[in-house]
Design a protein around this motif. Structure first.
Motif, mmCIF file in Angstrom:
data_model
loop_
_atom_site.group_PDB
_atom_site.id
_atom_site.type_symbol
_atom_site.label_atom_id
_atom_site.label_comp_id
_atom_site.label_asym_id
_atom_site.label_seq_id
_atom_site.Cartn_x
_atom_site.Cartn_y
_atom_site.Cartn_z
ATOM 1 N N LEU A 43 47.270 66.133 68.710
ATOM 2 C CA LEU A 43 45.995 66.617 68.054
ATOM 3 C C LEU A 43 45.407 65.695 66.918
ATOM 4 C CD1 LEU A 43 43.974 68.988 68.520
ATOM 5 C CD2 LEU A 43 45.345 70.347 66.596
ATOM 6 N N ILE A 44 46.359 65.242 66.190
ATOM 7 C CA ILE A 44 46.112 64.371 64.865
ATOM 8 C C ILE A 44 45.486 63.077 65.675
ATOM 9 C CG2 ILE A 44 46.950 63.058 63.231
ATOM 10 C CD1 ILE A 44 49.215 65.032 62.594
ATOM 11 N N LEU A 45 46.161 62.487 66.672
ATOM 12 C CA LEU A 45 45.825 61.310 67.351
ATOM 13 C C LEU A 45 44.372 61.326 67.933
ATOM 14 C CD1 LEU A 45 49.171 59.790 68.433
ATOM 15 C CD2 LEU A 45 48.026 59.203 66.416
ATOM 16 N N THR A 46 44.142 62.450 68.765
ATOM 17 C CA THR A 46 43.041 62.486 69.733
ATOM 18 C C THR A 46 41.927 63.587 69.322
ATOM 19 O OG1 THR A 46 44.144 64.107 71.131
ATOM 20 C CG2 THR A 46 44.528 61.677 71.332
ATOM 21 N N GLY A 47 42.490 64.584 68.430
ATOM 22 C CA GLY A 47 41.469 65.527 68.312
ATOM 23 C C GLY A 47 41.715 66.687 69.561
ATOM 24 N N ARG A 48 42.370 66.607 70.305
ATOM 25 C CA ARG A 48 42.450 67.302 71.387
ATOM 26 C C ARG A 48 43.900 68.019 71.602
ATOM 27 N NH1 ARG A 48 39.899 62.781 75.744
ATOM 28 N NH2 ARG A 48 38.000 62.657 74.595
ATOM 29 N N TYR A 49 43.875 68.852 72.815
ATOM 30 C CA TYR A 49 45.427 69.601 73.010
ATOM 31 C C TYR A 49 45.899 68.602 74.431
ATOM 32 C CZ TYR A 49 44.451 73.089 69.458
ATOM 33 O OH TYR A 49 43.937 73.626 68.456
ATOM 34 N N PRO A 50 47.042 68.652 74.471
ATOM 35 C CA PRO A 50 47.432 67.551 75.628
ATOM 36 C C PRO A 50 47.283 67.911 76.927
ATOM 37 C CG PRO A 50 49.160 68.322 74.268
ATOM 38 C CD PRO A 50 48.228 68.829 73.501
ATOM 39 N N TYR A 51 47.176 69.439 77.111
ATOM 40 C CA TYR A 51 47.147 70.046 78.252
ATOM 41 C C TYR A 51 46.183 70.986 78.362
ATOM 42 C CZ TYR A 51 52.123 68.170 79.038
ATOM 43 O OH TYR A 51 53.154 67.166 79.087
ATOM 44 N N GLY A 52 45.445 70.876 77.334
ATOM 45 C CA GLY A 52 44.218 71.753 77.173
ATOM 46 C C GLY A 52 44.357 72.749 76.349
ATOM 47 N N ASP A 53 43.360 73.484 76.033
ATOM 48 C CA ASP A 53 43.455 74.482 74.871
ATOM 49 C C ASP A 53 43.575 75.859 75.430
ATOM 50 O OD1 ASP A 53 42.918 76.171 72.802
ATOM 51 O OD2 ASP A 53 41.158 75.270 71.893
ATOM 52 N N VAL A 54 44.554 76.669 75.206
ATOM 53 C CA VAL A 54 44.979 78.033 75.857
ATOM 54 C C VAL A 54 43.674 78.923 75.523
ATOM 55 C CG1 VAL A 54 46.391 80.111 75.600
ATOM 56 C CG2 VAL A 54 47.285 77.886 75.727
ATOM 57 N N GLU A 55 43.154 79.047 74.282
ATOM 58 C CA GLU A 55 42.019 79.675 73.938
ATOM 59 C C GLU A 55 40.921 79.415 74.386
ATOM 60 O OE1 GLU A 55 41.924 80.148 69.537
ATOM 61 O OE2 GLU A 55 44.216 80.566 69.385
ATOM 62 N N VAL A 56 40.611 78.332 74.843
ATOM 63 C CA VAL A 56 39.130 77.953 75.437
ATOM 64 C C VAL A 56 39.190 77.864 76.990
ATOM 65 C CG1 VAL A 56 37.588 76.063 75.488
ATOM 66 C CG2 VAL A 56 38.633 76.527 73.343
ATOM 67 N N ASP A 57 40.444 77.119 77.451
ATOM 68 C CA ASP A 57 40.702 76.897 79.134
ATOM 69 C C ASP A 57 41.193 77.993 79.641
ATOM 70 O OD1 ASP A 57 39.094 74.329 78.742
ATOM 71 O OD2 ASP A 57 41.057 73.543 77.887
ATOM 72 N N GLY A 58 42.162 78.774 78.912
ATOM 73 C CA GLY A 58 42.777 79.867 79.349
ATOM 74 C C GLY A 58 44.271 79.327 79.567
ATOM 75 N N LEU A 59 45.070 80.442 79.766
ATOM 76 C CA LEU A 59 46.568 80.183 79.869
ATOM 77 C C LEU A 59 46.827 79.423 81.395
ATOM 78 C CD1 LEU A 59 49.522 80.253 79.278
ATOM 79 C CD2 LEU A 59 49.751 82.391 80.028
ATOM 80 N N ASP A 60 46.043 79.844 82.660
ATOM 81 C CA ASP A 60 46.457 79.630 83.839
ATOM 82 C C ASP A 60 45.888 77.943 83.831
ATOM 83 O OD1 ASP A 60 47.259 82.058 84.333
ATOM 84 O OD2 ASP A 60 45.211 82.555 85.548
ATOM 85 N N PHE A 61 44.960 77.483 83.332
ATOM 86 C CA PHE A 61 44.538 76.270 83.323
ATOM 87 C C PHE A 61 45.705 75.486 82.690
ATOM 88 C CE2 PHE A 61 42.745 72.560 81.411
ATOM 89 C CZ PHE A 61 41.609 71.826 82.342
ATOM 90 N N VAL A 62 46.033 75.855 81.543
ATOM 91 C CA VAL A 62 47.076 74.892 80.651
ATOM 92 C C VAL A 62 48.212 74.891 81.611
ATOM 93 C CG1 VAL A 62 48.524 74.948 78.800
ATOM 94 C CG2 VAL A 62 46.161 75.307 78.767
ATOM 95 N N ILE A 63 48.755 75.994 82.190
ATOM 96 C CA ILE A 63 49.979 75.986 83.005
ATOM 97 C C ILE A 63 50.081 74.865 84.315
ATOM 98 C CG2 ILE A 63 51.536 77.208 84.430
ATOM 99 C CD1 ILE A 63 52.011 77.790 81.488
ATOM 100 N N ARG A 64 48.796 75.024 84.988
ATOM 101 C CA ARG A 64 48.344 74.108 85.978
ATOM 102 C C ARG A 64 48.548 72.645 85.495
ATOM 103 N NH1 ARG A 64 44.410 78.101 87.534
ATOM 104 N NH2 ARG A 64 42.655 76.432 86.749
ATOM 105 N N LYS A 65 47.823 72.462 84.533
ATOM 106 C CA LYS A 65 47.765 71.095 83.974
ATOM 107 C C LYS A 65 49.311 70.448 83.692
ATOM 108 C CE LYS A 65 45.069 67.755 82.510
ATOM 109 N NZ LYS A 65 44.576 67.513 81.085
#
Length: 306
Positions: free
Chosen positions: A232-254
């Motif tokens: 998050l520090i390096l890129t400003g992003r979450y590595p597998y997606g943002d649970v609060e925005v993309d949802g848990l299912d999306f993050v688990i799939r990623k």
């Protein structure tokens, strides 16, 4: 409750007072306080059974540590129902009526904990500095050194995230909030109340926490959280997606897609660091680092590559 706190503290002979309210989480209310001219953090929590057990464990853990990477804890006290009634009984007239209303609205006894106040810089302000390569490496190194002190005691933080890391003016981290820390020592019971199956903050939680695989949760789960924070520090992003925005299912799939971690948005370009973060973010715990010293060694190698 706030308007009565200092009166209650004076009545029971405490040598600290409330200055103002701080950002709070969960059932705790935190205040900036003064103890004989020294700033402290005063946390007030309803004294229900699960809270008492958690706070006593946190007090014990912090008391056993002697490191600037954790806050010092000064005191733990209880205000019982009888204490509150005695406080009410010594008042008269209008003050007594206010106290009665206070007790009516706050019938539960309270736990007071007094901790060291850490002068810190907000993450928003300090983030540009943390993105400087040598500072980033030193920051992660100190974070691992601090957590290793817990891991050596067979304790997992379980909720490592920016909100639980205070950054001092010299840019060293101080790890706070061990309220849901888990001990792996024999005979120790998990005393936390689940609020996401396994206690955690989903954005920064390891997959074994998200999927409630309790037998797989270990100090390697904290490693994963370090990886998320570093990414998050390096890129400003979450590595597998943002649970609060993309949802848990999306993050688990990623997580299960077996793709490589994307560092194209990274503010630095050091392959050694990318390798380190990728290993921390391995989905299978056994693929992460075996011991803290291995992480520290690779950070040293990364710094030498600058």
């Amino acid at each position: 409750m706030d308007e009565h706190i200092n009166d209650i503290l004076v009545y029971f002979g405490f040598n600290f007072k409330i200055i103002n309210k701080l950002k709070t989480s969960g059932q705790r209310t935190a205040y900036l306080g003064d103890q004989k001219g020294t700033k402290v953090v005063i946390k007030i929590t309803p004294a229900i059974e699960s809270n008492v057990a958690r706070i006593q464990r946190e007090f014990k853990i912090l008391s056993s540590l002697n490191s600037p990477l954790f806050p010092k804890i000064h005191k733990i006290s209880f205000i019982t129902r009888e204490n509150l009634e005695n406080y009410h009984d010594h008042l008269i007239g209008e003050d007594a009526a206010k106290a009665a209303e206070f007790i009516k609205l706050n019938p539960t006894p309270f736990i007071y904990t007094v901790e060291e106040y850490i002068e810190n810089i907000s993450w928003k302000v300090v983030l540009p500095k943390l993105r400087e390569e040598p500072i980033f490496i030193d920051f992660l190194n100190n974070l691992v050194i601090g957590l290793a002190l817990l891991w050596e005691k067979k304790i997992i933080h379980r909720d490592l995230k920016p909100d639980n890391i205070l950054i001092r003016k010299d840019l060293t981290p101080t790890i706070i909030d061990l309220g849901i820390a888990k001990s792996l020592n024999p005979g120790t019971r998990d005393i936390t109340s689940p609020f996401f199956h396994t206690p955690c903050t989903p954005r920064f939680a390891a997959p074994e926490q998200l999927l409630n695989k309790k037998t797989e949760i270990s100090y390697k789960s904290d490693q994963f959280s370090i990886g998320v924070i570093g990414y998050l520090i390096l890129t400003g992003r979450y590595p597998y997606g943002d649970v609060e925005v993309d949802g848990l299912d999306f993050v688990i799939r990623k997580m299960n897609s077996k793709g490589t971690i994307d560092f194209s948005a990274s503010c630095i370009n050091n392959g050694q660091i990318f390798t380190l973060i990728s290993k921390l973010l391995e989905i299978q715990p056994y693929k992460r680092f075996r011991i803290a010293e291995d992480i520290i060694k690779q950070l040293k190698t990364a710094k030498g590559a600058i």
